[in-house]
Design a protein around this motif. Sequence first.
Motif, short mmCIF file in Angstrom:
data_model
loop_
_atom_site.label_atom_id
_atom_site.label_comp_id
_atom_site.label_asym_id
_atom_site.label_seq_id
_atom_site.Cartn_x
_atom_site.Cartn_y
_atom_site.Cartn_z
N GLU A 20 15.94 38.90 110.64
CA GLU A 20 17.39 39.03 110.45
C GLU A 20 18.15 38.41 111.64
N VAL A 21 17.73 38.72 112.86
CA VAL A 21 18.38 38.18 114.05
C VAL A 21 18.33 36.65 114.03
N LEU A 22 17.16 36.11 113.72
CA LEU A 22 16.98 34.66 113.76
C LEU A 22 17.66 33.95 112.58
N SER A 23 17.95 34.69 111.52
CA SER A 23 18.64 34.07 110.38
C SER A 23 20.06 33.65 110.76
N GLY A 24 20.57 34.21 111.86
CA GLY A 24 21.91 33.85 112.33
C GLY A 24 21.96 32.52 113.06
N ALA A 25 20.81 31.89 113.29
CA ALA A 25 20.76 30.60 113.99
C ALA A 25 20.46 29.50 112.99
N GLU A 29 14.18 28.47 112.14
CA GLU A 29 13.70 28.89 110.82
C GLU A 29 12.40 29.69 111.00
N VAL A 30 12.39 30.92 110.50
CA VAL A 30 11.16 31.70 110.51
C VAL A 30 10.27 31.16 109.40
N VAL A 31 9.15 30.54 109.81
CA VAL A 31 8.25 29.92 108.83
C VAL A 31 7.07 30.82 108.47
N GLY A 32 6.90 31.91 109.23
CA GLY A 32 5.80 32.81 108.91
C GLY A 32 5.83 34.03 109.80
N GLU A 33 4.99 34.99 109.40
CA GLU A 33 4.86 36.25 110.13
C GLU A 33 3.39 36.62 110.18
N ALA A 34 3.01 37.36 111.23
CA ALA A 34 1.65 37.87 111.35
C ALA A 34 1.73 39.26 111.97
N SER A 35 0.83 40.14 111.53
CA SER A 35 0.86 41.52 112.01
C SER A 35 -0.20 41.82 113.06
N PHE A 111 18.96 45.10 118.19
CA PHE A 111 19.64 44.00 118.85
C PHE A 111 21.15 44.09 118.65
N ASP A 112 21.89 44.06 119.76
CA ASP A 112 23.34 43.89 119.62
C ASP A 112 23.60 42.38 119.63
N GLU A 113 24.85 41.99 119.49
CA GLU A 113 25.18 40.57 119.37
C GLU A 113 24.77 39.78 120.61
N GLN A 114 24.99 40.35 121.79
CA GLN A 114 24.64 39.67 123.04
C GLN A 114 23.13 39.47 123.15
N GLN A 115 22.35 40.50 122.82
CA GLN A 115 20.89 40.38 122.89
C GLN A 115 20.36 39.38 121.86
N ALA A 116 20.94 39.39 120.68
CA ALA A 116 20.53 38.43 119.65
C ALA A 116 20.79 37.01 120.11
N HIS A 117 21.97 36.76 120.70
CA HIS A 117 22.28 35.42 121.21
C HIS A 117 21.34 35.02 122.33
#
Length: 163
Positions: A20-25, A29-35, A111-117
Amino acid sequence: MKARVLVVDDSSLMRAVLREVLSGARDLEVVGEASDGLAALEAIRRLDPDVVTMDLLMPMMGGQDTIRRIMREKPTPIVVLAKPSLQAEASFIECLQAGAIEAFAKPAGGFDEQQAHALIAMLRRVAALKQRLADARVPVARSPRPAAGVAVNAVGIENKPPA
């Protein structure tokens, strides 16, 4: 061109928050995830991300061991994310020695706005190092510790022992 991000964290909630945070940039682009670390290694081989966000504590293979393997097998810029603590501070340093480029403290309450940025800006800077990291790759046979040397050489830091 968008920088490709792989998000590695054992918490599905944290992966969703980071997504979600990275979708604002627009340029990330988030191309994948791993656990876990093993899934991260497979995803890096398959997806060839420009930058990886890496949790420290995960099942199967933790962040530090995963970073060492990534730097040995397919050097990729890594930003370590962990909750601030005395243990995390020491682990951050070990991850940087293993080849991670940056460390970012996970905010306790989200994440607040400053931390996300701040995270987005860090990921942009680190993703830009991918080509330099690939160019600086040191063959394993030449160096007993290529992982740390690869990342240090890529960002142009002199890696000399203290006098």
